[in-house]
Design a protein around this motif. Structure first.
Motif, PDB file in Angstrom:
ATOM      1  N   PRO A 139     -48.996  31.343 -43.917  1.00 43.73           N
ATOM      2  CA  PRO A 139     -49.571  30.286 -44.749  1.00 43.73           C
ATOM      3  C   PRO A 139     -49.096  30.290 -46.201  1.00 43.73           C
ATOM      4  O   PRO A 139     -49.403  29.356 -46.940  1.00 43.73           O
ATOM      5  CB  PRO A 139     -51.069  30.610 -44.697  1.00 43.73           C
ATOM      6  N   TRP A 182     -49.393  33.079 -37.921  1.00 47.45           N
ATOM      7  CA  TRP A 182     -48.909  31.936 -38.706  1.00 47.45           C
ATOM      8  C   TRP A 182     -48.779  32.338 -40.172  1.00 47.45           C
ATOM      9  O   TRP A 182     -49.631  33.040 -40.713  1.00 47.45           O
ATOM     10  CB  TRP A 182     -49.903  30.784 -38.558  1.00 47.45           C
ATOM     11  N   VAL A 192     -43.482  28.984 -45.278  1.00 45.06           N
ATOM     12  CA  VAL A 192     -44.797  28.457 -44.938  1.00 45.06           C
ATOM     13  C   VAL A 192     -44.716  27.707 -43.617  1.00 45.06           C
ATOM     14  O   VAL A 192     -43.785  26.925 -43.391  1.00 45.06           O
ATOM     15  CB  VAL A 192     -45.308  27.513 -46.041  1.00 45.06           C
ATOM     16  N   ASP A 193     -45.664  27.958 -42.727  1.00 40.92           N
ATOM     17  CA  ASP A 193     -45.768  27.364 -41.391  1.00 40.92           C
ATOM     18  C   ASP A 193     -44.800  27.959 -40.383  1.00 40.92           C
ATOM     19  O   ASP A 193     -44.664  27.430 -39.276  1.00 40.92           O
ATOM     20  CB  ASP A 193     -45.621  25.839 -41.420  1.00 40.92           C
ATOM     21  N   ASP A 194     -44.117  29.031 -40.726  1.00 43.30           N
ATOM     22  CA  ASP A 194     -43.372  29.786 -39.719  1.00 43.30           C
ATOM     23  C   ASP A 194     -44.381  30.515 -38.825  1.00 43.30           C
ATOM     24  O   ASP A 194     -45.512  30.791 -39.231  1.00 43.30           O
ATOM     25  CB  ASP A 194     -42.467  30.840 -40.368  1.00 43.30           C
ATOM     26  N   TYR A 195     -43.943  30.843 -37.601  1.00 44.49           N
ATOM     27  CA  TYR A 195     -44.747  31.648 -36.690  1.00 44.49           C
ATOM     28  C   TYR A 195     -43.947  32.879 -36.289  1.00 44.49           C
ATOM     29  O   TYR A 195     -42.749  32.780 -36.001  1.00 44.49           O
ATOM     30  CB  TYR A 195     -45.137  30.852 -35.442  1.00 44.49           C
ATOM     31  N   LYS A 255     -53.659  34.518 -38.376  1.00 45.09           N
ATOM     32  CA  LYS A 255     -53.023  33.993 -39.569  1.00 45.09           C
ATOM     33  C   LYS A 255     -52.635  35.171 -40.433  1.00 45.09           C
ATOM     34  O   LYS A 255     -53.416  36.068 -40.674  1.00 45.09           O
ATOM     35  CB  LYS A 255     -54.002  33.098 -40.321  1.00 45.09           C
TER      36      LYS A 255
END
Length: 237
Positions: free
Chosen positions: A83, A81, A93-96, A3
């Motif tokens: 956050p 990830w 947010v929530d992109d990888y 993360k």
């Protein structure tokens, strides 16, 4: 996953009888001229495949795949990830993202790179490199632009979050050798180097704490793209 604030080939026998030995056409076949072995008779030269060997092969290949994946994860690539909003709109947010862990084994960290590193709070963090060792980073000039070695950065419309100022916090730092000055793209919502200038290192981070360079955003699918270095920093000397 982390993360971040963020056809095998085989050899074939000679053409001939079922047991791989060429037949002599001058010699009649024994057994009353029967050409085919009795039902269930095991053919010579072809030992029966042991039960479970197929399963063992599958397990071996699976284990090999796991080992390769672990090696890649440990030494080459790692997924992170996102956050928080600190890198908007480059990263949401929530992109990888995928990080190249060998990026700086053969070359230096460069201005404009997006890197994942051990942050000020000890957690995995992702920011953009604004200054490298030896750089003089400052906020701000008469047009309220951040400068690096006296050169103003043209950030608006490039990667800076729309409507955000380059910085609402003034700073004037000479980056020590082997360290980095890092900032988020959403300057109004990023606890970066500016907020840690009293940490004994003027908010800078050691290059040894950098895990690697984020080079690919792969999720969500409609946002797949390479994370290239902006031209903004090409004018800095």
């Amino acid at each position: 996953m982390g993360k971040a604030d963020e056809s095998r080939l085989g050899t074939a026998g000679p053409v001939g009888s079922a047991d791989g030995v060429p037949e002599d056409p001058a010699e009649p076949a024994e057994g009353g001229g029967e050409d085919e072995p009795a039902a269930g008779e095991k053919k010579k030269g072809r030992p029966a495949k042991k039960k479970g060997s197929g399963l063992l092969e599958i397990l071996a290949y699976s284990l090999g795949g796991v080992v390769v994946a672990l090696l890649v994860h440990t030494f080459l690539l790692q997924s992170f990830w996102i956050p928080s909003e600190s890198m908007q709109n480059t990263l949401l947010v929530d992109d990888y993202v995928v990080v190249n862990k060998l990026a700086y084994k053969f070359g230096p960290v460069e201005r404009g790179d997006i890197v994942v590193f051990k942050g000020w709070n000890g957690e995995d963090t992702i920011k953009r490199v604004i200054g490298v060792g030896g750089d003089h980073v400052k906020c701000c000039d008469a047009k309220h632009r951040i400068t690096v070695n006296g050169t103003p950065l043209d950030e608006e419309g490039k990667y800076l979050y729309p409507g955000a100022e380059p910085s609402t916090i003034e700073f004037d730092v000479k980056v020590p050798k082997g360290r980095l000055w890092l900032m988020g793209d959403h300057r109004n919502n990023s606890a970066d180097s500016r907020y840690n200038v009293e940490d004994g290192h003027q908010g800078t981070v050691s290059e040894d704490d950098v895990y690697g360079r984020a080079f690919l955003r792969y999720w969500p699918l409609n946002r797949i793209s390479l994370l290239s270095q902006p031209e903004t920093f090409s004018v800095v000397r």
